[in-house]
Scaffold this active site. Sequence first.
Site, PDB file in Angstrom:
ATOM      1  CG  HIS A 109      43.400 108.663  -1.487  1.00 47.51           C
ATOM      2  ND1 HIS A 109      43.906 107.860  -0.248  1.00 47.51           N
ATOM      3  CD2 HIS A 109      44.353 108.789  -2.308  1.00 47.51           C
ATOM      4  CE1 HIS A 109      45.178 107.868  -0.351  1.00 47.51           C
ATOM      5  NE2 HIS A 109      45.593 108.361  -1.334  1.00 47.51           N
TER       6      HIS A 109
ATOM      7  CE1 TYR B  98      37.709 108.303   3.577  1.00 49.68           C
ATOM      8  CE2 TYR B  98      36.370 108.784   5.389  1.00 49.68           C
ATOM      9  CZ  TYR B  98      37.498 108.925   4.885  1.00 49.68           C
ATOM     10  OH  TYR B  98      38.436 109.587   5.058  1.00 49.68           O
TER      11      TYR B  98
HETATM   12  C1  DQA Z   1      41.328 107.345   2.564  1.00 54.55           C
HETATM   13  C2  DQA Z   1      41.875 109.294   2.573  1.00 54.55           C
HETATM   14  C3  DQA Z   1      42.624 109.182   3.813  1.00 54.55           C
HETATM   15  O1  DQA Z   1      43.193 110.596   4.000  1.00 54.55           O
HETATM   16  C4  DQA Z   1      42.108 108.858   4.944  1.00 54.55           C
HETATM   17  O2  DQA Z   1      42.825 109.021   6.186  1.00 54.55           O
HETATM   18  C5  DQA Z   1      41.533 107.584   4.935  1.00 54.55           C
HETATM   19  C6  DQA Z   1      40.855 107.071   3.796  1.00 54.55           C
HETATM   20  C7  DQA Z   1      40.369 107.437   1.406  1.00 54.55           C
HETATM   21  O3  DQA Z   1      40.360 106.620   0.874  1.00 54.55           O
HETATM   22  O4  DQA Z   1      39.752 108.458   1.017  1.00 54.55           O
HETATM   23  O5  DQA Z   1      41.543 106.688   5.830  1.00 54.55           O
HETATM   24  O6  DQA Z   1      42.600 107.153   2.020  1.00 54.55           O
END
Ligand code: DQA
Length: 150
Positions: free
Chosen positions: A105, A28
């Site tokens: 994402h 992230y």
């Molecule tokens: C997410 C990916 C999802 O699988 C995860 O549960 C998240 C963040 C991303 O931004 O990569 O909370 O949406």
Amino acid sequence: MSSITRNRIEVMHGVNLDQLGRRDPSHYGSLSYEELERYITEMATELGLTVRFFQTNHEGDFVEHLHRLSGLADGIVLNPGAWTHYSYAIHDALEMTELPAVEVHLSDVDAREEWRRSSVIRELCIGRVSGKGPDGYREALALLKEHLAA
Ligand code: DQA
């Protein structure tokens, strides 16, 4: 020809995304949620779009926010977090908005656990950006801008 500018983008984040900065940086990145909002605002300004933000850890609040969007936004960028993978309630509420939406994402969801590969909102979205970190939002905003101008 109409001179109405459609440039109001609602940027919606779901569960656990307020915890960015504490979550695994290898997936992230290191920006906090507040820093991410600022970065998205800068990118939107460059593109001539106006953004409004919404984040919640409560699925019903996310759904109700979608209910209220009609007339207030021209497009949606949404990262519902884990809800992406299973929330039919969010699917149905997004469908009701009838607004163009792009799914984002930060991490590359297709390269992670099997359950992250499915998205219940994908079919409703005009595009999907995954694994490009914060810059993925620029791509999503640009897609919406192009769509709204067409
Ligand atoms: C997410 C990916 C999802 O699988 C995860 O549960 C998240 C963040 C991303 O931004 O990569 O909370 O949406």
